[in-house]
Scaffold this motif. Structure first.
Motif, PDB file in Angstrom:
ATOM      1  N   LEU A  36     -51.625 -42.286  -9.424  1.00 31.02           N
ATOM      2  CA  LEU A  36     -52.918 -42.202 -10.097  1.00 31.02           C
ATOM      3  C   LEU A  36     -52.841 -42.720 -11.527  1.00 31.02           C
ATOM      4  N   MET A  37     -53.911 -43.366 -11.970  1.00 29.69           N
ATOM      5  CA  MET A  37     -54.043 -43.851 -13.354  1.00 29.69           C
ATOM      6  C   MET A  37     -55.485 -43.644 -13.795  1.00 29.69           C
ATOM      7  N   CYS A  38     -55.667 -43.148 -15.013  1.00 28.68           N
ATOM      8  CA  CYS A  38     -57.019 -43.033 -15.535  1.00 28.68           C
ATOM      9  C   CYS A  38     -57.533 -44.430 -15.892  1.00 28.68           C
ATOM     10  N   ALA A  39     -58.843 -44.541 -16.078  1.00 28.61           N
ATOM     11  CA  ALA A  39     -59.446 -45.854 -16.298  1.00 28.61           C
ATOM     12  C   ALA A  39     -58.917 -46.505 -17.573  1.00 28.61           C
ATOM     13  N   GLY A  40     -58.745 -45.718 -18.633  1.00 31.23           N
ATOM     14  CA  GLY A  40     -58.260 -46.287 -19.891  1.00 31.23           C
ATOM     15  C   GLY A  40     -56.865 -46.867 -19.772  1.00 31.23           C
ATOM     16  N   CYS A  41     -55.961 -46.122 -19.149  1.00 31.65           N
ATOM     17  CA  CYS A  41     -54.582 -46.607 -18.997  1.00 31.65           C
ATOM     18  C   CYS A  41     -54.512 -47.784 -18.026  1.00 31.65           C
ATOM     19  N   PHE A  42     -55.314 -47.752 -16.983  1.00 30.91           N
ATOM     20  CA  PHE A  42     -55.327 -48.854 -16.022  1.00 30.91           C
ATOM     21  C   PHE A  42     -55.758 -50.151 -16.703  1.00 30.91           C
ATOM     22  N   ILE A  43     -56.827 -50.094 -17.494  1.00 28.01           N
ATOM     23  CA  ILE A  43     -57.292 -51.279 -18.207  1.00 28.01           C
ATOM     24  C   ILE A  43     -56.257 -51.722 -19.243  1.00 28.01           C
ATOM     25  N   ASP A  82     -71.635 -57.662 -17.164  1.00 24.38           N
ATOM     26  CA  ASP A  82     -70.525 -56.986 -17.838  1.00 24.38           C
ATOM     27  C   ASP A  82     -71.025 -55.702 -18.481  1.00 24.38           C
ATOM     28  N   ASP A  83     -70.089 -54.753 -18.672  1.00 23.25           N
ATOM     29  CA  ASP A  83     -70.441 -53.496 -19.317  1.00 23.25           C
ATOM     30  C   ASP A  83     -69.821 -53.360 -20.708  1.00 23.25           C
ATOM     31  N   VAL A  84     -69.314 -54.463 -21.262  1.00 22.67           N
ATOM     32  CA  VAL A  84     -68.710 -54.421 -22.588  1.00 22.67           C
ATOM     33  C   VAL A  84     -69.807 -54.226 -23.635  1.00 22.67           C
ATOM     34  N   LYS A  85     -69.482 -53.488 -24.694  1.00 23.94           N
ATOM     35  CA  LYS A  85     -70.454 -53.186 -25.743  1.00 23.94           C
ATOM     36  C   LYS A  85     -70.209 -54.102 -26.942  1.00 23.94           C
ATOM     37  N   ILE A  86     -71.219 -54.888 -27.284  1.00 23.39           N
ATOM     38  CA  ILE A  86     -71.132 -55.842 -28.391  1.00 23.39           C
ATOM     39  C   ILE A  86     -72.300 -55.613 -29.338  1.00 23.39           C
ATOM     40  N   ASN A  87     -71.992 -55.478 -30.608  1.00 27.34           N
ATOM     41  CA  ASN A  87     -73.037 -55.389 -31.619  1.00 27.34           C
ATOM     42  C   ASN A  87     -73.405 -56.807 -32.060  1.00 27.34           C
ATOM     43  N   PRO A  88     -74.632 -57.234 -31.882  1.00 26.38           N
ATOM     44  CA  PRO A  88     -74.973 -58.632 -32.190  1.00 26.38           C
ATOM     45  C   PRO A  88     -74.884 -58.937 -33.675  1.00 26.38           C
ATOM     46  N   VAL A  89     -74.271 -60.060 -33.982  1.00 26.37           N
ATOM     47  CA  VAL A  89     -74.163 -60.572 -35.360  1.00 26.37           C
ATOM     48  C   VAL A  89     -74.563 -62.044 -35.337  1.00 26.37           C
ATOM     49  N   ILE A  90     -75.417 -62.432 -36.249  1.00 27.43           N
ATOM     50  CA  ILE A  90     -75.899 -63.815 -36.314  1.00 27.43           C
ATOM     51  C   ILE A  90     -75.053 -64.589 -37.316  1.00 27.43           C
ATOM     52  N   TYR A  91     -74.549 -65.755 -36.886  1.00 27.65           N
ATOM     53  CA  TYR A  91     -73.746 -66.624 -37.752  1.00 27.65           C
ATOM     54  C   TYR A  91     -74.494 -67.933 -37.971  1.00 27.65           C
ATOM     55  N   PRO A 106     -68.109 -59.324 -32.312  1.00 26.74           N
ATOM     56  CA  PRO A 106     -68.432 -57.960 -32.778  1.00 26.74           C
ATOM     57  C   PRO A 106     -68.395 -56.917 -31.671  1.00 26.74           C
ATOM     58  N   ILE A 107     -67.217 -56.717 -31.086  1.00 33.78           N
ATOM     59  CA  ILE A 107     -67.051 -55.632 -30.126  1.00 33.78           C
ATOM     60  C   ILE A 107     -66.796 -54.330 -30.887  1.00 33.78           C
ATOM     61  N   ILE A 108     -67.074 -53.218 -30.242  1.00 32.87           N
ATOM     62  CA  ILE A 108     -67.083 -51.940 -30.949  1.00 32.87           C
ATOM     63  C   ILE A 108     -65.680 -51.490 -31.333  1.00 32.87           C
ATOM     64  N   ASP A 109     -64.731 -51.509 -30.398  1.00 34.46           N
ATOM     65  CA  ASP A 109     -63.393 -50.991 -30.683  1.00 34.46           C
ATOM     66  C   ASP A 109     -62.376 -51.675 -29.771  1.00 34.46           C
ATOM     67  N   SER A 110     -61.125 -51.216 -29.892  1.00 30.64           N
ATOM     68  CA  SER A 110     -60.042 -51.814 -29.112  1.00 30.64           C
ATOM     69  C   SER A 110     -60.180 -51.546 -27.616  1.00 30.64           C
ATOM     70  N   VAL A 111     -60.835 -50.441 -27.257  1.00 27.27           N
ATOM     71  CA  VAL A 111     -61.029 -50.151 -25.829  1.00 27.27           C
ATOM     72  C   VAL A 111     -61.894 -51.230 -25.182  1.00 27.27           C
ATOM     73  N   GLU A 112     -62.949 -51.635 -25.877  1.00 27.15           N
ATOM     74  CA  GLU A 112     -63.797 -52.696 -25.354  1.00 27.15           C
ATOM     75  C   GLU A 112     -63.052 -54.025 -25.310  1.00 27.15           C
ATOM     76  N   CYS A 113     -62.186 -54.258 -26.285  1.00 29.65           N
ATOM     77  CA  CYS A 113     -61.379 -55.480 -26.280  1.00 29.65           C
ATOM     78  C   CYS A 113     -60.435 -55.499 -25.072  1.00 29.65           C
ATOM     79  N   ASN A 114     -59.847 -54.356 -24.750  1.00 28.44           N
ATOM     80  CA  ASN A 114     -58.966 -54.292 -23.579  1.00 28.44           C
ATOM     81  C   ASN A 114     -59.732 -54.572 -22.289  1.00 28.44           C
ATOM     82  N   LYS A 115     -60.989 -54.144 -22.234  1.00 27.38           N
ATOM     83  CA  LYS A 115     -61.795 -54.442 -21.051  1.00 27.38           C
ATOM     84  C   LYS A 115     -61.939 -55.947 -20.860  1.00 27.38           C
TER      85      LYS A 115
END
Length: 398
Positions: A124-131, A345-354, A371-380
């Protein structure tokens, strides 16, 4: 004459003889047993024989039968052994504690909070460790493996274990505020809505009250709070600070609405594919195939942790990207662009205009943060086979 009185002595002698034979064989038979019709009445005690009968095998009156004390004491002894734990097989450990070690994640050794995945051998692996395992394998250019049995793992090879997820949701867990035990499926609702010790804030926080404390003290505090009695000048200072924060939040939305009024707007779905550099120590980077937006050809590139040498050794992970114009243009092209998550996709991104002005000589933007929220989203994103996002480009007319 041979009447009943004459036959009686003979018949009595036969019965006595049968009783003597039975006594010699070790049976304690009474007179009624010898004359009984069948074996069904063998357990019913009859009247004891006289001194001339088989008196040695018949229990005396008032003497308990053999084994009576043992049978009476046996059930209490068995009941006393079960709670002790030493002979009950539990070792004195509660069932919930034993289940914790069975159902925990094999990587972080903690109970999963959401989805539970298992390898082909059932570990067994939790979702965070699996990703995280999949992301690390992508960074190191290796095949991800189960930390227990070293079999290959991937999103296609591993599946969710719904039975374990339901079992974990029913295990008791301690509330962090009141320290009471609740099933994990009900704990979140209890902590947010029902717990009397949960941390809450004063309803006058919008006018500057900094108080926060347990919910059961909220009514008493609000009755004694001094902020409702503040003067208008004191409240104006607090409201000015709130307005500044609100303006920053609204600035992004206003910018998006103004961009939507432009004449030339283009968007497309982009797919970042993983590649490796040709350096001695290869580094992971992503690049999209060429695509067309606003009648121009473009390419997107992305890198992890700004091309850090060993990003797999870092707990903090980021992605940055650049937009490259591949077409030749006759005049400078001023554009605004932003990346959003794709439709599937279910990744969370805060929109930033360049913003950037493209020319033939300067056709590449600098690397800007995704502009992803944190490292967990980056791992996804890193754990996925490809990164699918949506690009918007707005051409600014002069």
């Amino acid at each position: 004459m041979s009447g009943p009185d004459e036959r009686e002595p003979g018949g009595g002698g036969g019965v006595a003889a049968a009783a003597v034979v039975a006594a010699g064989a070790g049976g304690a038979l009474a007179l009624g047993e010898a004359a009984g019709p069948g074996p069904g009445s063998a357990e019913e005690p009859g009247p004891p024989l006289g001194a001339g009968g088989a008196g040695g095998g018949v229990p005396r009156q008032g003497q308990p039968e053999p084994g009576a004390d043992r049978d009476a004491d046996a059930p209490p002894k068995k009941r006393l052994k079960l709670p002790g734990g030493a002979e009950g097989g539990g070792g004195g450990v509660k069932l919930e504690e034993r289940l914790y070690s069975v159902l925990c994640c094999t990587v972080c050794l903690d109970l999963p909070k959401a989805s539970v995945y298992q390898c082909t051998n059932g570990h067994l692996m939790c979702a965070g460790c699996f990703i995280h395992l999949l992301a690390d394998a992508r960074l190191k250019e290796e095949q991800a493996t189960c930390p227990n049995c070293r079999c290959e793992i991937s999103k296609s090879l591993c599946c969710r274990n719904l039975a374990v997820e339901k079992a974990v949701s029913e295990l008791p867990s301690e509330c962090g505020f009141c320290m009471r035990q609740f099933p994990r499926s009900l704990l979140e609702r209890h902590q947010k809505e029902e717990c009397q010790d949960r941390v809450t804030r004063c309803k006058y926080k919008r006018i500057g009250c900094p108080w926060q404390g347990p919910y059961h003290e909220l009514t008493v505090h609000e009755a004694e709070c001094t902020h409702p009695t503040k003067t208008g000048n004191e409240l104006m200072e607090i409201l000015d600070e709130m307005d500044q924060t609100h303006k920053k939040e609204m600035q992004l939305y206003n910018s998006i609405f103004s961009l939507l009024s432009f004449e030339k707007i283009g968007y497309t779905e982009v797919q970042f594919r993983p590649y490796r550099t040709d350096d001695f120590i290869t580094r992971l980077y992503y690049e999209t195939p060429r695509f067309t937006v606003l009648n121009q050809t473009w390419v997107l590139k992305a890198r992890v942790n700004d091309s850090e040498r060993n990003p797999n050794l870092s707990c903090k992970r980021t992605l940055s990207f650049q937009l490259i114009l591949k077409s030749k243009i006759s005049s400078p092209m001023e554009c605004s662009f932003l990346l959003l998550k794709g439709p599937y996709d279910d990744v969370k991104i805060n929109p930033v205009i360049y913003h950037f002005v493209f020319t033939n000589e300067n056709n590449e933007t600098d690397y800007v943060p995704l502009p992803i929220i944190d490292s967990v989203e980056c791992n996804k994103l890193l754990a996925a086979k490809n990164i699918n996002l949506r690009l918007f480009i707005f051409q600014i007319q002069k």
